[in-house]
Scaffold this motif. Structure first.
Motif, PDB file in Angstrom:
ATOM      1  N   PHE B  39      50.570  45.893  39.245  1.00 15.81           N
ATOM      2  CA  PHE B  39      49.977  46.628  38.123  1.00 15.81           C
ATOM      3  C   PHE B  39      49.762  45.727  36.917  1.00 15.81           C
ATOM      4  O   PHE B  39      48.747  45.841  36.218  1.00 15.81           O
ATOM      5  N   ASN B  40      50.712  44.859  36.651  1.00 19.98           N
ATOM      6  CA  ASN B  40      50.597  43.956  35.508  1.00 19.98           C
ATOM      7  C   ASN B  40      49.279  43.180  35.574  1.00 19.98           C
ATOM      8  O   ASN B  40      48.543  43.087  34.585  1.00 19.98           O
ATOM      9  N   PHE B  43      46.145  45.646  35.300  1.00 22.69           N
ATOM     10  CA  PHE B  43      45.855  46.113  33.945  1.00 22.69           C
ATOM     11  C   PHE B  43      45.470  44.944  33.031  1.00 22.69           C
ATOM     12  O   PHE B  43      44.673  45.110  32.095  1.00 22.69           O
ATOM     13  N   MET B  46      41.916  44.659  33.475  1.00 20.08           N
ATOM     14  CA  MET B  46      41.216  45.732  32.763  1.00 20.08           C
ATOM     15  C   MET B  46      41.163  45.450  31.260  1.00 20.08           C
ATOM     16  O   MET B  46      40.135  45.689  30.614  1.00 20.08           O
ATOM     17  N   ALA B  47      42.249  44.947  30.714  1.00 20.92           N
ATOM     18  CA  ALA B  47      42.266  44.665  29.272  1.00 20.92           C
ATOM     19  C   ALA B  47      41.216  43.611  28.919  1.00 20.92           C
ATOM     20  O   ALA B  47      40.471  43.755  27.945  1.00 20.92           O
ATOM     21  N   ALA B  50      37.790  45.099  29.331  1.00 24.52           N
ATOM     22  CA  ALA B  50      37.514  46.086  28.273  1.00 24.52           C
ATOM     23  C   ALA B  50      37.014  45.386  27.005  1.00 24.52           C
ATOM     24  O   ALA B  50      36.099  45.873  26.330  1.00 24.52           O
ATOM     25  N   HIS B  59      29.804  49.818  29.001  1.00 28.01           N
ATOM     26  CA  HIS B  59      31.147  50.114  29.504  1.00 28.01           C
ATOM     27  C   HIS B  59      31.134  50.508  30.973  1.00 28.01           C
ATOM     28  O   HIS B  59      30.210  51.182  31.424  1.00 28.01           O
ATOM     29  N   PRO B  60      32.183  50.128  31.690  1.00 27.46           N
ATOM     30  CA  PRO B  60      32.260  50.488  33.114  1.00 27.46           C
ATOM     31  C   PRO B  60      32.759  51.918  33.297  1.00 27.46           C
ATOM     32  O   PRO B  60      33.367  52.506  32.401  1.00 27.46           O
ATOM     33  N   GLU B  61      32.506  52.481  34.474  1.00 23.82           N
ATOM     34  CA  GLU B  61      33.265  53.628  34.975  1.00 23.82           C
ATOM     35  C   GLU B  61      34.286  52.998  35.904  1.00 23.82           C
ATOM     36  O   GLU B  61      33.899  52.268  36.821  1.00 23.82           O
ATOM     37  N   TRP B  62      35.561  53.261  35.680  1.00 27.86           N
ATOM     38  CA  TRP B  62      36.546  52.589  36.527  1.00 27.86           C
ATOM     39  C   TRP B  62      37.795  53.406  36.691  1.00 27.86           C
ATOM     40  O   TRP B  62      38.113  54.260  35.867  1.00 27.86           O
ATOM     41  N   SER B  63      38.472  53.147  37.815  1.00 21.20           N
ATOM     42  CA  SER B  63      39.736  53.821  38.070  1.00 21.20           C
ATOM     43  C   SER B  63      40.747  52.796  38.541  1.00 21.20           C
ATOM     44  O   SER B  63      40.389  51.735  39.066  1.00 21.20           O
ATOM     45  N   ASN B  64      42.003  53.112  38.301  1.00 17.20           N
ATOM     46  CA  ASN B  64      43.092  52.194  38.634  1.00 17.20           C
ATOM     47  C   ASN B  64      44.221  52.967  39.299  1.00 17.20           C
ATOM     48  O   ASN B  64      44.653  54.005  38.803  1.00 17.20           O
ATOM     49  N   VAL B  65      44.639  52.465  40.447  1.00 17.16           N
ATOM     50  CA  VAL B  65      45.855  52.953  41.109  1.00 17.16           C
ATOM     51  C   VAL B  65      46.690  51.721  41.433  1.00 17.16           C
ATOM     52  O   VAL B  65      46.302  50.903  42.275  1.00 17.16           O
ATOM     53  N   TYR B  66      47.771  51.561  40.724  1.00 14.83           N
ATOM     54  CA  TYR B  66      48.697  50.432  40.846  1.00 14.83           C
ATOM     55  C   TYR B  66      47.970  49.080  40.796  1.00 14.83           C
ATOM     56  O   TYR B  66      47.582  48.650  39.711  1.00 14.83           O
TER      57      TYR B  66
END
Lengths: 101, 101
Positions: B39-40, B43, B46-47, B50, B59-66
């Motif tokens: 996750f570190n 994310f 992602m940071a 972003a 901006h993206p459409e995005w999802s995060n799972v772990y």
């Protein structure tokens, strides 16, 4: 030590205590949509929530489209909801509240 | 000034140039799954993405799972793909590459 799955009564009590969260469709998980003013605020919320999640070692499933963040919480090891999900839900509510969402 | 939508030829050339991206099902959008070690790192990616997205105001459409980040890119104003999507896709690829993903 794995977290015990919430009982039906505990789950009902949790939903009463977390009025902005609902049960996800078709699975034992909590969901909430957070809406902010813009991407800056939405991602700011995600950054703060990510730090909390990492500290808890309990992570959300979430998606972001511009100013909206959709969150789903469940404890995979327990096959449903545990106290960890409630703790993360409360923390996310607190973070969002400081940001006007 | 709104970005012009890519022509079919431009879209084909873009997909050839971005081998890890595919067209999303049922819409004119690019998608890619990024997988990190934890996750570190997910994310962290992602940071960084972003900040790039905010600077581009795209901006993206995005999802995060772990440790997984699923990204969909499209230009809503144009009703499909534009040069902005290619620019953000390339930037995300570069960021991920520096993180071993």
């Amino acid at each position: 030590m794995p977290q015990p799955r919430l009982t039906d009564d505990q789950r009902r009590a949790a939903l009463a205590e977390l009025p902005q969260w609902t049960m996800a469709e078709g699975r034992e998980a909590l969901q909430r949509r957070f809406t902010f003013r813009n991407f800056n605020e939405a991602f700011g919320f995600m950054a703060r929530a990510a730090l909390t999640a990492e500290k808890m070692d309990h992570h959300p499933e979430w998606s972001n489209v511009y100013k909206t963040v959709d969150v789903v919480l469940a404890t995979h090891d327990a096959g449903g909801l545990t106290e960890l999900d409630l703790k993360l839900a409360r923390a996310m509510d607190r973070i969002a509240a400081t940001m006007g969402a």
